[in-house]
Scaffold this motif. Structure first.
Motif, PDB file in Angstrom:
ATOM      1  N   ILE A 162      -2.881  51.122  16.150  1.00 17.60           N
ATOM      2  CA  ILE A 162      -1.905  52.162  16.488  1.00 17.60           C
ATOM      3  C   ILE A 162      -2.255  53.474  15.786  1.00 17.60           C
ATOM      4  O   ILE A 162      -2.200  54.563  16.391  1.00 17.60           O
ATOM      5  CB  ILE A 162      -0.481  51.707  16.120  1.00 17.60           C
ATOM      6  CG1 ILE A 162      -0.013  50.572  17.032  1.00 17.60           C
ATOM      7  CG2 ILE A 162       0.505  52.875  16.178  1.00 17.60           C
ATOM      8  CD1 ILE A 162       0.099  50.950  18.499  1.00 17.60           C
ATOM      9  N   LEU A 163      -2.620  53.389  14.508  1.00 15.42           N
ATOM     10  CA  LEU A 163      -3.007  54.601  13.782  1.00 15.42           C
ATOM     11  C   LEU A 163      -4.232  55.245  14.428  1.00 15.42           C
ATOM     12  O   LEU A 163      -4.306  56.479  14.546  1.00 15.42           O
ATOM     13  CB  LEU A 163      -3.282  54.269  12.318  1.00 15.42           C
ATOM     14  CG  LEU A 163      -2.089  53.775  11.481  1.00 15.42           C
ATOM     15  CD1 LEU A 163      -2.506  53.590  10.027  1.00 15.42           C
ATOM     16  CD2 LEU A 163      -0.905  54.736  11.580  1.00 15.42           C
ATOM     17  N   SER A 170       3.224  41.684   8.771  1.00 19.21           N
ATOM     18  CA  SER A 170       2.964  40.697   7.725  1.00 19.21           C
ATOM     19  C   SER A 170       1.773  39.797   8.057  1.00 19.21           C
ATOM     20  O   SER A 170       1.089  39.334   7.153  1.00 19.21           O
ATOM     21  CB  SER A 170       4.212  39.829   7.491  1.00 19.21           C
ATOM     22  OG  SER A 170       4.615  39.200   8.696  1.00 19.21           O
ATOM     23  N   THR A 171       1.510  39.548   9.346  1.00 20.46           N
ATOM     24  CA  THR A 171       0.406  38.670   9.715  1.00 20.46           C
ATOM     25  C   THR A 171      -0.878  39.479   9.866  1.00 20.46           C
ATOM     26  O   THR A 171      -0.860  40.719   9.926  1.00 20.46           O
ATOM     27  CB  THR A 171       0.707  37.946  11.032  1.00 20.46           C
ATOM     28  OG1 THR A 171       0.729  38.898  12.109  1.00 20.46           O
ATOM     29  CG2 THR A 171       2.052  37.234  10.974  1.00 20.46           C
ATOM     30  N   VAL A 172      -1.996  38.762   9.939  1.00 25.33           N
ATOM     31  CA  VAL A 172      -3.297  39.412  10.129  1.00 25.33           C
ATOM     32  C   VAL A 172      -3.323  40.171  11.446  1.00 25.33           C
ATOM     33  O   VAL A 172      -3.828  41.300  11.527  1.00 25.33           O
ATOM     34  CB  VAL A 172      -4.431  38.366  10.080  1.00 25.33           C
ATOM     35  CG1 VAL A 172      -5.771  38.999  10.437  1.00 25.33           C
ATOM     36  CG2 VAL A 172      -4.495  37.712   8.709  1.00 25.33           C
ATOM     37  N   LEU A 173      -2.751  39.563  12.500  1.00 28.51           N
ATOM     38  CA  LEU A 173      -2.734  40.219  13.810  1.00 28.51           C
ATOM     39  C   LEU A 173      -1.888  41.489  13.773  1.00 28.51           C
ATOM     40  O   LEU A 173      -2.303  42.542  14.301  1.00 28.51           O
ATOM     41  CB  LEU A 173      -2.188  39.261  14.870  1.00 28.51           C
ATOM     42  CG  LEU A 173      -2.080  39.823  16.291  1.00 28.51           C
ATOM     43  CD1 LEU A 173      -3.463  40.193  16.834  1.00 28.51           C
ATOM     44  CD2 LEU A 173      -1.385  38.837  17.217  1.00 28.51           C
ATOM     45  N   GLU A 174      -0.720  41.425  13.135  1.00 27.42           N
ATOM     46  CA  GLU A 174       0.145  42.604  13.060  1.00 27.42           C
ATOM     47  C   GLU A 174      -0.501  43.732  12.261  1.00 27.42           C
ATOM     48  O   GLU A 174      -0.368  44.909  12.609  1.00 27.42           O
ATOM     49  CB  GLU A 174       1.492  42.211  12.453  1.00 27.42           C
ATOM     50  CG  GLU A 174       2.321  41.321  13.355  1.00 27.42           C
ATOM     51  CD  GLU A 174       3.510  40.710  12.643  1.00 27.42           C
ATOM     52  OE1 GLU A 174       4.425  40.214  13.326  1.00 27.42           O
ATOM     53  OE2 GLU A 174       3.523  40.708  11.387  1.00 27.42           O
ATOM     54  N   LYS A 223      -3.726  44.210  12.054  1.00 25.57           N
ATOM     55  CA  LYS A 223      -4.748  44.767  12.953  1.00 25.57           C
ATOM     56  C   LYS A 223      -4.116  45.742  13.940  1.00 25.57           C
ATOM     57  O   LYS A 223      -4.652  46.829  14.200  1.00 25.57           O
ATOM     58  CB  LYS A 223      -5.457  43.648  13.713  1.00 25.57           C
ATOM     59  CG  LYS A 223      -6.484  44.153  14.744  1.00 25.57           C
ATOM     60  CD  LYS A 223      -7.053  43.026  15.565  1.00 25.57           C
ATOM     61  CE  LYS A 223      -8.072  43.536  16.563  1.00 25.57           C
ATOM     62  NZ  LYS A 223      -7.547  44.562  17.485  1.00 25.57           N
ATOM     63  N   TYR A 224      -2.955  45.350  14.507  1.00 26.01           N
ATOM     64  CA  TYR A 224      -2.266  46.232  15.443  1.00 26.01           C
ATOM     65  C   TYR A 224      -1.835  47.530  14.756  1.00 26.01           C
ATOM     66  O   TYR A 224      -1.825  48.598  15.383  1.00 26.01           O
ATOM     67  CB  TYR A 224      -1.054  45.517  16.043  1.00 26.01           C
ATOM     68  CG  TYR A 224      -1.411  44.495  17.110  1.00 26.01           C
ATOM     69  CD1 TYR A 224      -2.699  44.413  17.619  1.00 26.01           C
ATOM     70  CD2 TYR A 224      -0.452  43.621  17.633  1.00 26.01           C
ATOM     71  CE1 TYR A 224      -3.029  43.486  18.606  1.00 26.01           C
ATOM     72  CE2 TYR A 224      -0.777  42.701  18.613  1.00 26.01           C
ATOM     73  CZ  TYR A 224      -2.062  42.636  19.093  1.00 26.01           C
ATOM     74  OH  TYR A 224      -2.382  41.731  20.075  1.00 26.01           O
ATOM     75  N   ASP A 256       4.741  51.087  11.498  1.00 23.45           N
ATOM     76  CA  ASP A 256       5.304  50.910  10.157  1.00 23.45           C
ATOM     77  C   ASP A 256       4.673  49.671   9.536  1.00 23.45           C
ATOM     78  O   ASP A 256       4.887  48.548  10.002  1.00 23.45           O
ATOM     79  CB  ASP A 256       6.820  50.742  10.242  1.00 23.45           C
ATOM     80  CG  ASP A 256       7.476  50.665   8.863  1.00 23.45           C
ATOM     81  OD1 ASP A 256       6.756  50.564   7.849  1.00 23.45           O
ATOM     82  OD2 ASP A 256       8.725  50.692   8.812  1.00 23.45           O
ATOM     83  N   LEU A 257       3.869  49.862   8.500  1.00 28.12           N
ATOM     84  CA  LEU A 257       3.174  48.742   7.863  1.00 28.12           C
ATOM     85  C   LEU A 257       4.159  47.719   7.312  1.00 28.12           C
ATOM     86  O   LEU A 257       3.826  46.538   7.182  1.00 28.12           O
ATOM     87  CB  LEU A 257       2.259  49.264   6.743  1.00 28.12           C
ATOM     88  CG  LEU A 257       1.330  48.244   6.085  1.00 28.12           C
ATOM     89  CD1 LEU A 257       0.428  47.581   7.119  1.00 28.12           C
ATOM     90  CD2 LEU A 257       0.501  48.902   4.990  1.00 28.12           C
TER      91      LEU A 257
END
Length: 209
Positions: A41-42, A30-34, A36-37, A25-26
Motif C-alpha cells: 500500500i505504501l 499483525s501477520t506476515v501477509l498483512e 506485506k500488504y 496503518d501498521l
C-alpha cells in the motif's frame, strides 16, 4: 466517470478502498501477509495511488471475503457488537436441511449410517481432494466517500485445481438475463459474464484432454 476496465492476473492482489485504509496503518497488520500488504500500500501511494477504483479482488491467501448473503446472528445477544469471527462464522454455517423442499437421498425409514460398509462401498464413497486455488472478483458499489464494506459485492469466483480444471461461479450468462445487484442505497447494478477465450483447434483440445 464510473467507466472502469481492469485486467485481473491470476493471484495478483488488487486492493479495495477499504483495504487500502486498513493496511495503511501498521497497527492493523499483525501477520506476515498483512505486513506485506502494508508495504504494498505504501508503495502504491508513493507511485500515485491505487489505479483501480471500484474493481478489486481477493486472492487465495486472503482471509475469506465477507458474504453478501443474508446475515444470521451467531448468538442471541442482539445488542452486542459484531466481531469478525461471528461475521465469518455466520457466513459459512449454512445447513442444507434449512432449505424447504429438500428431499433426503435415502428413505426416511432407512438409517443413512452404514454400520458395516463393504469394501466396494468404501471405495466408491471415498472423496479425493484435489488442491484448488481461488480468486474472488469484487466490486465496490457504494459511495466513493464511504468506507462501508457492506457495499462490496462478489461478481464471480474463479477456481483452478491442480488438474487444470477451471470453475466459474456464477456461470456464464450466455442467453440468460444479466445478474442483478442492489446496493444499500437501493441502486440496481447489472452485469454479465462471458467466455472470451480464443477457440482452440481440435488438435490442441485433444492434446489437453
Amino acid at each position: 466517470q464510473d467507466n472502469e476496465v481492469w485486467t485481473f492476473k491470476w493471484q495478483e492482489k488488487v486492493f479495495s478502498q477499504h483495504e487500502e485504509e486498513l493496511y495503511s496503518d501498521l497497527g492493523n497488520c499483525s501477520t506476515v501477509l498483512e505486513q506485506k500488504y502494508h508495504r504494498d500500500i505504501l508503495a502504491l501511494r508513493n507511485a500515485g495511488g491505487r489505479p483501480n477504483r471500484r474493481l478489486f479482488c481477493y486472492v487465495d491467501t486472503d482471509p475469506p471475503p465477507p458474504t453478501t448473503e443474508a446475515h444470521h446472528p451467531m448468538t442471541d445477544w442482539s445488542s452486542g457488537p459484531e466481531t469478525f469471527a461471528s461475521r465469518f462464522g455466520s457466513s459459512v454455517r449454512r445447513r442444507r436441511g434449512h432449505i424447504r423442499g429438500v428431499v433426503p437421498r435415502w428413505p426416511l425409514a432407512q438409517d443413512p449410517v452404514l454400520q458395516r460398509p463393504s469394501e466396494d462401498h468404501m471405495i466408491n464413497a471415498r472423496v479425493n481432494s484435489v488442491p484448488t486455488q481461488a480468486m474472488h472478483l469484487m466490486a465496490d458499489l457504494g459511495r466513493m466517500d464511504s468506507q462501508d464494506v457492506g457495499d462490496e459485492y462478489q461478481l464471480c469466483e474463479v477456481k483452478v485445481d491442480d488438474n487444470g480444471m477451471v470453475t466459474i461461479s456464477p456461470d456464464f450468462n450466455g442467453d440468460k438475463p444479466p445478474y442483478r445487484i442492489e446496493n444499500s442505497h437501493r441502486e440496481i447494478f447489472e452485469y454479465q459474464l462471458f467466455h472470451a477465450s480464443e477457440a482452440i483447434s481440435a488438435q490442441e483440445e485433444a492434446k489437453e484432454s
